[in-house]
Design an enzyme around this catalytic site. Structure first.
Site, PDB file in Angstrom:
ATOM      1  N   SER A 197      45.182  35.793  45.537  1.00 30.81           N
ATOM      2  CA  SER A 197      45.160  37.056  44.788  1.00 30.81           C
ATOM      3  C   SER A 197      44.269  36.890  43.569  1.00 30.81           C
ATOM      4  CB  SER A 197      46.578  37.432  44.343  1.00 30.81           C
ATOM      5  OG  SER A 197      46.554  38.538  43.455  1.00 30.81           O
ATOM      6  N   TYR A 210      55.124  35.964  40.646  1.00 31.12           N
ATOM      7  CA  TYR A 210      54.110  36.095  41.697  1.00 31.12           C
ATOM      8  C   TYR A 210      52.862  35.273  41.371  1.00 31.12           C
ATOM      9  CZ  TYR A 210      50.721  38.462  44.755  1.00 31.12           C
ATOM     10  OH  TYR A 210      49.763  38.753  45.685  1.00 31.12           O
TER      11      TYR A 210
END
Length: 283
Positions: A197, A210
């Protein structure tokens, strides 16, 4: 027409517009004209060389294993690779769910294999390895570690169980899949593709749970790339931007499957805001 496509349309159009913009100067100043024309010729030469030396993959039923195919990137990639002629082992957490059913009905090529996969489970991953060995006549060309779950909440408010639950999928799930499939990947000199990401590079408030897992997989991939170089195995990192709303990563159903109490999340989940609307690919 073929020549224009060969050197790529965007380079041709860029050169064309540049010539039009500087045409008056070319007529007036010979030195400027020489520099500009030389630059355009250099760009064209580089484009031609890149096209000549680029190696295209001859698709002949090679196997690609993908995790997290219930929705999002994994689901779309399965369809795309099937259309290109690859054999796809599509791992779905819910092999009886809507996403899995859509993949089974997608084409009649027989190249899509929908298999139940829970990346948190050693038994589930090993079962997938056995299935892949049985159904990969052309060898395993790639493993795409796509399965992940998003989570938003302040560091102080998130429980240790929430940290562990997200890491078990996003971090240890990737490591578990990679270690299990590396022997098959080495045989074919294939590649490991880890979907991380942009948050694996950029820290934002309420993204510690996350983001920590994505930073970890960035480091894991970089180390693995160095170790696998001697085997001819490529390790690729894909860093998507703001796609959380389209992948279903924050849907209540996805959170329930992780075994996390929805009530404990409601106070922690914040709105998705990200100025990075892009996807980076780092080789």
């Amino acid at each position: 027409m073929k020549f224009k496509q060969w050197i790529a349309w965007h380079l041709f159009e860029l050169g064309y517009l540049a010539v039009l913009a500087v045409l008056p100067f070319i007529a007036a100043i010979k030195s400027v004209a020489t520099v500009l024309i030389s630059g355009l010729l250099l760009i064209a030469f580089i484009a031609v060389i890149r096209k000549i030396t680029r190696k295209l993959v001859d698709v002949d039923g090679q196997t690609v294993v993908i995790s997290g195919c219930d929705t999002g990137f994994g689901h779309a990639l399965t369809k795309r690779l099937d259309a290109l002629g690859f054999t796809v082992i599509a791992g779905c957490l819910d092999d009886g769910g809507e996403g899995a059913s859509k993949l089974r009905k997608w084409s009649d090529s027989g190249r899509i294999h929908v298999v139940k996969l829970d990346v948190r489970s050693d038994e589930s991953v090993q079962s997938l390895v056995k299935y892949t060995k049985k159904h990969s006549e052309k060898g395993v060309w790639a493993v795409v570690n796509n399965a992940a779950v998003n989570f938003l909440g302040d560091v102080e408010l998130c429980t240790m169980d929430q940290y562990k639950s997200i890491a078990e999928v996003n971090q240890f799930g990737v490591i578990r899949m990679t270690k299990a499939f590396l022997p098959l990947i080495r045989e074919c000199k294939g590649r490991v593709i880890n979907v991380t990401s942009a948050k694996g590079r950029i820290s934002l408030p309420s993204n510690a749970v996350y983001g920590a897992t994505k930073y970890a997989i960035e480091a894991f991939s970089d180390v693995l790339r160095l170790e696998m170089r001697k085997f001819g195995v490529r390790v690729i990192i894909v860093e998507p931007g703001d796609f959380g709303g389209t992948t279903g990563m924050l849907s209540p159903k996805s959170v329930i499957k992780l075994g996390i109490n929805i009530a404990s999340l409601e106070g922690n989940i914040l709105h998705l805001v990200s100025p990075w609307q892009h996807c980076r690919l780092r080789l």
